[in-house]
Design an enzyme around this catalytic site. Structure first.
Site, short mmCIF file in Angstrom:
data_model
loop_
_atom_site.label_atom_id
_atom_site.label_comp_id
_atom_site.label_asym_id
_atom_site.label_seq_id
_atom_site.Cartn_x
_atom_site.Cartn_y
_atom_site.Cartn_z
N SER A 108 0.83 -1.19 0.00
CA SER A 108 0.00 0.00 0.00
C SER A 108 0.87 1.25 0.00
CB SER A 108 -0.93 -0.05 1.21
OG SER A 108 -1.99 0.84 1.06
N ARG B 85 -11.66 6.69 9.77
CA ARG B 85 -11.16 5.33 9.82
C ARG B 85 -12.21 4.32 9.35
NH1 ARG B 85 -6.98 1.85 9.47
NH2 ARG B 85 -7.24 0.06 10.84
N ASP C 102 -8.52 -6.92 -4.40
CA ASP C 102 -8.13 -5.58 -3.95
C ASP C 102 -8.69 -4.55 -4.94
OD1 ASP C 102 -6.90 -3.21 -3.23
OD2 ASP C 102 -4.89 -4.07 -3.06
N HIS D 282 -7.87 -5.45 -0.08
CA HIS D 282 -6.57 -4.78 -0.02
C HIS D 282 -5.72 -5.27 1.16
CE1 HIS D 282 -3.59 -1.68 -0.47
NE2 HIS D 282 -3.87 -1.13 0.69
N ASP D 283 -6.37 -5.50 2.29
CA ASP D 283 -5.63 -5.90 3.50
C ASP D 283 -5.00 -7.29 3.41
OD1 ASP D 283 -5.60 -3.72 5.07
OD2 ASP D 283 -7.13 -4.38 6.50
#
Lengths: 201, 390
Positions: free
Chosen positions: B160, B230, B326, B359-360
């Site tokens: 990232s 967040r 992602d 994505h994580d």
């Protein structure tokens, strides 16, 4: 180091030392590693399978996960001395486009393919009325990755149609390499595999 | 990013937590032209630097992470964010490699950032902190390595925003990089990604407790704004499939709807928890600055609009990696990097891992990823003559 299969050995023989090579469908990277070690070749690979990419990367080879049909367009023109399609062309969706990309990216192209006109294939189809399953083509019709089978003669004609120069053809017959002519009737009958060295117009 | 879930629980590697201080009138000249008169870089190392100084691996952290890669985080008490990847016997084997991770400039975990004291005023920087870039982060990392006497990195790796730093390293210090792994990243931040960041920043700024960025002096924290930022961002780190699999429409501690705006659904409760816990460990102004740095990132623009131009002098081995699910940094962005590296005749490998975790995924237990990365790093180390363990 793993022993090279016979068609890869013939391909390796066609590559001049110190050149840049793109191996499309490079599998576990055996050919690229061989070329790097024995011919000081600067090699790159394209491979579809995760297992193949992992094996290559662990060997220190530079390999991009992707497929011949969609990813060759991303490579710059004239970036390589040789683009190799080892037992790959018959598994592509658009063999014509892939061949055109091959001679665009590379000064030379090397294509190895199983010969569908080999006499065993012919007798299998004629005698048994079944799709042939042989040593060179071991899969049943429903689970083969080979969707565009051709004969030595078919491929030679396509190369001619695409205005590619055929510099050399080697047939593998009983596992032994023989220099043959592209339109040789006996090669089309007796070659289990054929390896073409080509050039663009 | 969410913290990685620790699947295994082996002893974490011994961490050396340290700081490097740089002073002088122009300790760090930034891309904006402004200067930081004093710079502290907080970093953690694992393993030992070998005599040849050839086994250093720089790990670059993502937006909301920090330098506590493989050891318990002192603020949260949770395991390091990449303890699946870094440790004895792991991909980045701390018995073989010397791992370094520094908190980025503008961060809030010890490296100089907006919550620190501006030496010119004796007050917290707040919004008087200069805008920083990915290039500035990398410059500070390079200064740290100089201080540590490390000329060359066996590998620079990150996902990232960490991957953006890796790309910047490849472009700015190609001679110092033996191998590089930009993961789940892009050579420029997309309009969609800038848009998501703007939502987060506006949420922070809309919180009355933000006080125009001056909340420290007022003794308050814009915790509501930061939590919303967040929550919104966290959704982008996951995937629809992962959210559906984890939560579906399951209700939280109840059988029926409340017919009100409580967290009826588990997914709401989860997001609220993500928001709350983030506020405890992250500074709102840092969030503004670091998201801005990502928005400004456009490596091609720095090289006449041609990404390949950024990699002209690169001799490093590179392994670019992406994940199928992602959508924040999709595979197409990684392929652009690969395309440019191919055009520059670089030694590039590319792999796309199939996962539904979004994505994580780079923080999670993806065995194929460990296999590929392990093979890549180990072969680069063999090539460089770094001794194997045992």
């Amino acid at each position: 180091m793993a022993h090279l299969s016979q068609d890869l050995a013939v391909i390796a023989d066609m590559v001049l030392p110190g050149t840049r090579v793109l191996d499309v469908g490079c599998g576990d990277g055996a050919l690229l590693e061989h070329l790097a070690r024995t011919k000081n070749v600067d090699g790159r690979g394209v491979e579809l399978s995760q297992a193949g990419v992992n094996a290559c990367v662990a060997r220190g080879l530079s390999v991009v996960q992707g497929d011949a049909d969609s990813d060759l367009a991303d490579y710059p023109t004239g970036a390589f001395d040789y683009v190799i399609l080892g037992q790959t062309i018959q598994a592509t969706r658009y063999p014509r486009t892939v061949l055109q990309q091959m001679v665009r990216i590379g000064r030379h192209g090397i294509v190895s393919l199983p010969n569908f006109a080999h006499w065993r294939m012919r007798t299998s189809l004629l005698g048994r009325g079944r799709m042939p399953v042989t040593r060179a083509l071991p899969n049943a019709w429903y689970d083969t990755p080979n969707i565009h089978m051709c004969s030595v003669r078919d491929f030679s004609e396509l190369a001619q149609e695409l205005k590619l120069t055929i510099d050399r053809v080697v047939s593998l017959r009983g596992g032994k390499p023989h220099a043959v002519k592209p339109f040789s009737i006996s090669a089309n009958l007796f070659a289990e595999q054929a390896i073409f060295l080509l050039r663009g117009a | 990013m969410s913290e990685a879930v620790a699947v295994l629980a082996p002893a974490p590697p011994l961490a050396n937590v340290a700081e490097a201080r740089f002073a002088g009138p122009r300790a760090l000249t930034l891309d904006s032209g402004q200067v930081l008169p004093e710079l502290t870089v907080a970093y953690t190392t694992y393993g030992e630097l070998n005599a040849a100084r050839s086994n250093a691996v720089l790990v670059c952290h993502a937006l909301s992470l920090d330098q506590h890669v493989a050891s318990d985080n002192p603020v949260t008490g949770r395991p390091g964010w990449w303890d699946l990847m870094v440790g004895p016997g792991k991909v980045f084997d701390t018995r073989r490699f010397f791992i370094i991770c520094a908190n980025v400039v503008g961060g809030c975990m010890g490296t100089t950032g907006p919550k620190d004291i501006n030496p010119a005023t004796g007050q917290s920087y707040g919004l008087s902190f200069p805008v920083i870039t990915i290039g500035d982060m990398v410059k500070a990392e390079a200064m740290l390595l100089d201080r540590l006497g490390i000329a060359e990195l066996l590998c620079v790796v990150g996902g990232s925003m960490g991957g953006m730093q890796v790309l910047e390293w490849m472009a700015t210090y190609p001679e110092r990089v033996v191998s590089a792994m930009p993961i789940a990243t892009a050579a420029k931040h997309s309009a969609q990604n800038i848009a998501f960041h703007e939502v987060g920043r506006q949420a922070i700024m809309a919180d009355p407790d933000w006080c125009g960025g001056d909340y420290q002096r007022h003794g308050v924290v814009p915790s509501k704004g930061l939590a919303v930022a967040r929550m919104a961002a966290h959704i982008t780190y996951l995937s629809e499939a992962a959210l559906q699999r984890k939560f579906g429409r399951t209700l939280q501690d109840r059988q029926h709807f409340s017919y009100a705006f409580d967290a009826d659904f588990q997914v709401e409760s989860y997001l609220r928890h993500q928001g709350r816990s983030f506020v405890e460990r992250f500074d709102a102004n840092s969030y503004l600055y670091i998201t801005r740095a990502m928005d400004y990132f456009d490596l091609a623009a720095d090289h006449g609009g041609v990404l390949a131009g950024a990699f002209g002098k690169l001799k490093s081995r590179v392994c670019v990696a992406s994940f199928t699910s992602d959508w924040l940094f999709p595979t197409a962005e990684s392929k652009k990097i690969v395309h440019a590296l191919n055009a520059a005749a670089a030694n590039v490998s590319f792999v796309e891992f199939a996962t539904d975790t979004g994505h994580d995924a780079f923080l999670l237990d993806v065995p194929e990823m460990f296999a590929t990365f392990g093979g890549f790093v180990s072969s680069a180390a063999d090539h460089r003559g770094v001794k194997r363990v045992g």
